[in-house]
Design a protein around this motif. Structure first.
Motif, mmCIF file in Angstrom:
data_model
loop_
_atom_site.group_PDB
_atom_site.id
_atom_site.type_symbol
_atom_site.label_atom_id
_atom_site.label_comp_id
_atom_site.label_asym_id
_atom_site.label_seq_id
_atom_site.Cartn_x
_atom_site.Cartn_y
_atom_site.Cartn_z
ATOM 1 N N SER A 154 1.050 -0.918 -0.198
ATOM 2 C CA SER A 154 0.169 0.494 0.077
ATOM 3 C C SER A 154 1.013 1.468 -0.034
ATOM 4 C CB SER A 154 -1.044 -0.257 1.410
ATOM 5 O OG SER A 154 -0.094 0.064 2.578
ATOM 6 N N PHE A 155 0.542 2.639 -0.087
ATOM 7 C CA PHE A 155 1.251 3.874 -0.195
ATOM 8 C C PHE A 155 -0.162 5.064 -0.284
ATOM 9 C CE2 PHE A 155 3.591 0.896 -3.705
ATOM 10 C CZ PHE A 155 4.610 1.494 -3.228
ATOM 11 N N SER A 185 -4.801 6.585 0.483
ATOM 12 C CA SER A 185 -4.636 5.422 0.639
ATOM 13 C C SER A 185 -4.584 4.939 -0.786
ATOM 14 C CB SER A 185 -4.136 4.158 1.238
ATOM 15 O OG SER A 185 -5.760 4.733 2.223
ATOM 16 N N GLU A 187 -4.014 0.205 -2.614
ATOM 17 C CA GLU A 187 -3.839 -0.918 -2.033
ATOM 18 C C GLU A 187 -3.407 -1.884 -3.251
ATOM 19 O OE1 GLU A 187 -6.690 -1.367 1.271
ATOM 20 O OE2 GLU A 187 -6.091 0.266 2.504
ATOM 21 N N TYR A 210 -1.538 6.444 9.380
ATOM 22 C CA TYR A 210 -1.547 5.445 8.443
ATOM 23 C C TYR A 210 -0.283 4.165 8.672
ATOM 24 C CZ TYR A 210 0.518 3.006 4.135
ATOM 25 O OH TYR A 210 1.638 2.020 2.963
ATOM 26 N N GLY A 273 4.917 3.991 1.009
ATOM 27 C CA GLY A 273 4.572 2.976 1.139
ATOM 28 C C GLY A 273 5.043 2.321 2.408
#
Length: 280
Positions: A154-155, A185, A187, A210, A273
Motif C-alpha cells: 500500500s502507499f 491510500s 492498496e 497510516y 508506502g
C-alpha cells in the motif's frame, strides 16, 4: 546456478540487485511520444521535471515479446535456470508478453507477482535468497506462489495531480482532494489496485496514522522484513516513518528503497508506502 530477474518495477535497491546478481528488464516511459527505458534513460527526477514543471504528458508501456525473447535468450544460455518475476498481470501486459517469450526456452520460469513496486520486490528478493541457498528451481517457484498472496502492499499519495494526468481520477476529484487536504491510500488487493482509507491533514501526520492503521494490533504481520518505498520524500519524513513503525512492530529488517519511474509516473513525488508480508 539459478538466475533471478525481474521487471524494473520491483523497486529494489542497487545494493540488493548487486549482492544477489538480480538483472532487470526495463519498462518503457513515454513522454510526449518520446520513448525512454525505466531506470536506464530516465529517472523519477526527470519525470517530475517533464511533467510537474513542463506540463508534458507521461505514460508507461509494457515490455514487448521481442524484448523479453532477446533478454531470455541471453540469460538462459548462461544459467541452469532463469526465474523472472513480473509486474502484476492486472497492471500491465508485461507478464503475458514474458510468458509468450518464455515458451521458447525450457529453463525460463515466469512468475506473475500480482503486485507492483516492492510488493513485487518481496517476491524477487525471496527468490534470490532461495537461489543463493541452493534450492532447486521447482521448489523456489512453489515457495514464491505460496508467498505472493501474503504480500501486503500500500502507499499514501500526497497530491492527486499525477493520478489526474494519468487518467486515474477526474479533475474534480483531484481538486476536491486538494481543497480538503485528502491524502488517499492506494492498496493492492487480489492483484488489483484499490483506493483504501482517505487521510486528511499534513502529509507527515497522515503517514503516522497510516502506519498505525497497518501495524497496530495486527497479529497477521510477518516481522521478518518491511520495505519503506517512497518517491522523493525527504530524509526527515522517512526517518519519522521508521520511528513510527518501531512503535507498533519489531521487524528483523527495515529496508528503504526509492520508487522507480512506474510508481513515480502514476503517483508523483511525496508518495510513500510500507510493504511487508502477512503470516496468512
Amino acid at each position: 546456478m539459478i538466475k533471478v530477474t525481474s521487471d524494473s518495477t520491483c523497486d529494489l535497491s542497487p545494493e540488493i540487485l548487486t549482492n544477489y546478481n538480480i538483472s532487470l528488464m526495463p519498462l518503457h516511459v513515454v513522454i510526449d511520444e518520446q520513448d525512454f527505458r525505466d531506470g536506464v534513460d530516465i529517472t523519477p527526477a526527470d519525470i517530475f521535471k517533464y511533467v510537474g514543471e513542463q506540463g508534458k504528458s507521461c505514460k508507461t508501456t509494457a515490455v514487448n515479446t521481442f524484448e523479453y525473447d532477446t533478454f531470455f535468450k541471453e540469460m538462459s544460455s548462461k544459467y541452469e535456470a532463469v526465474i523472472h518475476i513480473c509486474l502484476g498481470s492486472d497492471f500491465s501486459s508485461s507478464y503475458q508478453n514474458a510468458k509468450i517469450a518464455s515458451e521458447n526456452y525450457s529453463n525460463v520460469y515466469v512468475i506473475d507477482s500480482n503486485n507492483l513496486s516492492t510488493g513485487s520486490g518481496h517476491i524477487v528478493y525471496e527468490a534470490a535468497i532461495l537461489a543463493k541457498e541452493g534450492y532447486p528451481v521447482e521448489v523456489i517457484c512453489s515457495k514464491l506462489e505460496q508467498l505472493i498472496p501474503k504480500v501486503d502492499a500500500s502507499f499514501v499519495i500526497d497530491k492527486m495531480d499525477y493520478l489526474r494526468k494519468g487518467g486515474r481520477c477526474s479533475g474534480m476529484e483531484a481538486l476536491g482532494a486538494t481543497i480538503l487536504k485528502i491524502k488517499p491510500s492506494i492498496e493492492v488487493v487480489n492483484g488489483k489496485m484499490a483506493v483504501g482509507k482517505k487521510y486528511r491533514g499534513k502529509f507527515e501526520r497522515c503517514l503516522d496514522q497510516y502506519v498505525k492503521d497497518r501495524l497496530e494490533n495486527n497479529e497477521n504481520v510477518d516481522y521478518s522484513r518491511l520495505f519503506i518505498t517512497h518517491s522523493h520524500c525527504s530524509p526527515e519524513t522517512v526517518e519519522r516513518v521508521k520511528q513510527t513503525i518501531r512503535q507498533y512492530a519489531d521487524f528483523d529488517e527495515i529496508i528503504e528503497t526509492t520508487a522507480g519511474c512506474t510508481i513515480s509516473t502514476h503517483c508523483g513525488p511525496n508518495t510513500l508506502g510500507i510493504l511487508y508480508k502477512r503470516k496468512n
